[in-house]
Scaffold this motif. Sequence first.
Motif, PDB file in Angstrom:
ATOM      1  N   ASP A  13     149.186   2.140  -7.918  1.00  0.00           N
ATOM      2  CA  ASP A  13     148.104   1.996  -9.214  1.00  0.00           C
ATOM      3  C   ASP A  13     148.332   2.981 -10.070  1.00  0.00           C
ATOM      4  N   THR A  16     151.471   2.778 -12.228  1.00  0.00           N
ATOM      5  CA  THR A  16     151.623   1.589 -13.244  1.00  0.00           C
ATOM      6  C   THR A  16     150.697   2.298 -14.440  1.00  0.00           C
ATOM      7  N   THR A  17     149.787   3.244 -13.957  1.00  0.00           N
ATOM      8  CA  THR A  17     148.973   3.688 -15.190  1.00  0.00           C
ATOM      9  C   THR A  17     149.811   4.795 -15.694  1.00  0.00           C
ATOM     10  N   ARG A  20     152.632   2.908 -18.257  1.00  0.00           N
ATOM     11  CA  ARG A  20     152.227   2.449 -19.370  1.00  0.00           C
ATOM     12  C   ARG A  20     151.848   3.623 -20.560  1.00  0.00           C
ATOM     13  N   GLU A 141     159.922   0.823 -13.138  1.00  0.00           N
ATOM     14  CA  GLU A 141     158.945   0.351 -14.028  1.00  0.00           C
ATOM     15  C   GLU A 141     159.026   0.494 -15.391  1.00  0.00           C
TER      16      GLU A 141
END
Length: 243
Positions: A13, A16-17, A20, A141
């Motif tokens: 998590d 991913t944060t 972004r 990612e």
Amino acid sequence: MQLIDRGQEPTADELTTDARRIFGLLRSGGVGIIPFDVSYAIFAHTARAVERIYEIKNRSSAKPNGVIGNWDMFNELIEASQADRDLVGCIIRDHDLPMSVVGPYRADHDFLRTTEFGALRRSTKGPTMDLLLNAGRLHGELARMSLDSATPLMGSSANRSLTGNKFALRDIEEEVLAQVDIGVDYGRCKYANEHFIGSTIIEMETRRVLRFGCCYEQIQQIVRTEFNLVLPDRPTSGAMSLV
């Protein structure tokens, strides 16, 4: 400088944060220092931000940047033979090792539609492009987001030019850190090495080694064992890079 200070590998998590946040900043014109498995790197998207990388690093204008890539991008963007695709797939997918590839690229590909001329000029050499592949979870990612949105991310190692790759954020020169918009600390890079060099770079078609980087001996053994091809031994002294 904005700082994301994890100090170690993030959770799924958190990653991913972070991805972004980094991607949004780079897409809007920022310059960021990002931890990859091969070394800390400095990347951008817009033409002005790419120029800032050269200024921050005091990098020669004769040296092109690399581009964050993945397996799909390699297959779609780089013009390579099936033999070369088999070789790259074996290294990065079957053996899960990082590498960079240099080969002719498709200038008409939709991936490049948002790329400003200045940024592309600084990130290609003639008809060829350097793609960094399989350099860790954050790299993966960002590569996915880059391809999905047609937003190429271009850059180099995060250090003053010719001082050697850096494997921890704290080792990067203060004057470099002071000039970027965001820095990310994930601790020490997975493939930190005594040569202070990043990914191994191999030229498609010729199979010429352009840089004897991390995991080179493993790649050399894979290529010998599975493809019956002989790559030269790492130099014991002198230049390890032709780029």
